[in-house]
Design a protein around this motif. Sequence first.
Motif, PDB file in Angstrom:
ATOM      1  N   ARG A   1      19.027   7.720  -2.968  1.00 30.23           N
ATOM      2  CA  ARG A   1      19.352   8.665  -4.013  1.00 30.23           C
ATOM      3  C   ARG A   1      20.748   8.020  -5.133  1.00 30.23           C
ATOM      4  O   ARG A   1      20.853   8.824  -5.846  1.00 30.23           O
ATOM      5  CB  ARG A   1      20.003   9.283  -3.601  1.00 30.23           C
TER       6      ARG A   1
ATOM      7  N   GLN B   1      19.713   8.274  -8.319  1.00 30.88           N
ATOM      8  CA  GLN B   1      20.165   9.792  -9.036  1.00 30.88           C
ATOM      9  C   GLN B   1      20.993  10.984  -9.029  1.00 30.88           C
ATOM     10  O   GLN B   1      21.591  11.089  -9.781  1.00 30.88           O
ATOM     11  CB  GLN B   1      19.096  11.262  -8.408  1.00 30.88           C
TER      12      GLN B   1
ATOM     13  N   TYR C   1      23.622   9.116 -12.098  1.00 33.83           N
ATOM     14  CA  TYR C   1      22.843  10.265 -13.347  1.00 33.83           C
ATOM     15  C   TYR C   1      23.698  11.303 -13.142  1.00 33.83           C
ATOM     16  O   TYR C   1      23.459  12.297 -14.701  1.00 33.83           O
ATOM     17  CB  TYR C   1      21.472   9.744 -13.139  1.00 33.83           C
ATOM     18  N   TRP C   2      23.131  12.204 -11.785  1.00 39.11           N
ATOM     19  CA  TRP C   2      23.401  13.026 -12.430  1.00 39.11           C
ATOM     20  C   TRP C   2      25.779  13.826 -12.653  1.00 39.11           C
ATOM     21  O   TRP C   2      26.026  14.306 -13.353  1.00 39.11           O
ATOM     22  CB  TRP C   2      23.864  14.734 -10.807  1.00 39.11           C
TER      23      TRP C   2
ATOM     24  N   LEU D   1      19.524  15.874 -14.141  1.00 40.33           N
ATOM     25  CA  LEU D   1      18.501  15.604 -13.815  1.00 40.33           C
ATOM     26  C   LEU D   1      17.411  15.340 -14.647  1.00 40.33           C
ATOM     27  O   LEU D   1      16.533  14.274 -14.747  1.00 40.33           O
ATOM     28  CB  LEU D   1      17.473  14.734 -11.903  1.00 40.33           C
TER      29      LEU D   1
ATOM     30  N   PHE E   1      15.505  11.811 -16.112  1.00 40.43           N
ATOM     31  CA  PHE E   1      15.813  10.392 -15.330  1.00 40.43           C
ATOM     32  C   PHE E   1      14.265   9.797 -14.856  1.00 40.43           C
ATOM     33  O   PHE E   1      14.900   8.991 -15.556  1.00 40.43           O
ATOM     34  CB  PHE E   1      16.758  11.399 -13.726  1.00 40.43           C
TER      35      PHE E   1
ATOM     36  N   ARG F   1      15.518  19.475  -7.803  1.00 40.40           N
ATOM     37  CA  ARG F   1      16.575  18.610  -8.706  1.00 40.40           C
ATOM     38  C   ARG F   1      15.122  17.709  -9.186  1.00 40.40           C
ATOM     39  O   ARG F   1      14.975  17.947 -10.370  1.00 40.40           O
ATOM     40  CB  ARG F   1      17.714  18.026  -8.016  1.00 40.40           C
ATOM     41  N   ILE F   2      14.102  16.793  -8.372  1.00 37.87           N
ATOM     42  CA  ILE F   2      13.595  16.237  -8.739  1.00 37.87           C
ATOM     43  C   ILE F   2      12.416  16.475  -9.051  1.00 37.87           C
ATOM     44  O   ILE F   2      11.757  16.657 -10.579  1.00 37.87           O
ATOM     45  CB  ILE F   2      12.412  15.094  -7.226  1.00 37.87           C
TER      46      ILE F   2
END
Lengths: 209, 209
Positions: free
Chosen positions: A187, A190, A193-194, A200, A203, B70-71
Amino acid sequence: MKALDFWFEFASTYSYLTAMRIEAAARRAGVEVRWKPFLLGPVFAGQGLSTSPFNIYPLKGGNMLRDVERIAAAMGLGFRTPDPFPQNGLTAARIALIGCDEDWGADFTRAVYLAEFDQGRQISDKAVLSDILHSLGQDPEAVLQRSESPENKARLKAQTETAMQLNMFGAPTFMTEDGELFWGNDRLEQALYWARHHTLEGFFEQDAG
Amino acid sequence: MKALDFWFEFASTYSYLTAMRIEAAARRAGVEVRWKPFLLGPVFAGQGLSTSPFNIYPLKGGNMLRDVERIAAAMGLGFRTPDPFPQNGLTAARIALIGCDEDWGADFTRAVYLAEFDQGRQISDKAVLSDILHSLGQDPEAVLQRSESPENKARLKAQTETAMQLNMFGAPTFMTEDGELFWGNDRLEQALYWARHHTLEGFFEQDAG
């Protein structure tokens, strides 16, 4: 500059993978990394676990070892299973706490992980940790003594308690400044990115592009 | 063409994420997907677990829900927590087994996942499954009847036993033709890469390139 907290435990195989790549990944993302050693023992105990879940669930543990072996090889890193697993990273974590206040915490952490998972050394052995401190230009005896001061011991305990208050349950864990928790080496992208975008969204498009 | 076995359980949140993206990812990788429904209940029981690990370890379960949320949002998918969690996917799995022999297994599977995690419907409800079968041009009553034949029930049991013999412990799980096991939606790309190259060497360079 945006920041990301990287919470790691020295016994953790996936924390090793992250430690070896986080600075390059964070640089590409334009995010600063704050290294946060803590202890998984109390975290696991808080979940009713007497040891690593990888020992309690051997199928999962076996897969973890193969997974880390595959990823390490593709990253150009060595990997061998520590014996015993998990290793006791208490002294290393106390030292890392000091190093992270100064400018050698990340180097120390990577060196400990390589000693443990590449070279198969015992990271609870103060001679191993002294070798590493020496190689970083630190005075091993002085650092070891500082690491075992009541204040420093209490600080590591407090940092672990903070991890538990933040609902951490494993390592590595990433916390963004807006309080988003991401768990696991997989992760990291991610989380970075966050840290920049507070979402996200975009992303996966970025990945495909 | 190289093939990858995609083992999924209808109650599994991460299997949902994989089901919605695996065909596009496999097409890009030039790999054929073989859809393999199985049941996690016996797999968990074999590890001494009476329910999903996400229920047994609530911190992990809470993080899983946030992670999937989130994903899913970044993938443009809806997500809501099923109530109860996990859902009972037995009947759906029996039907999927038939669909995967024919040409509607993947469509059925995706529709069940959307009913469960996007629309919040009960996938143990035969009316819900009948709606889906109908929308796919299948005769719901005939398919439901075939799905509950002793032969088909035994087949799903055998498929679950195969999963256990292959050391699976969760879902989604990917198996390559050379017997490499990858666990988790976040390992899909690595599994597809391994299916083609029988190694992860070059995997990370490819990503950066």
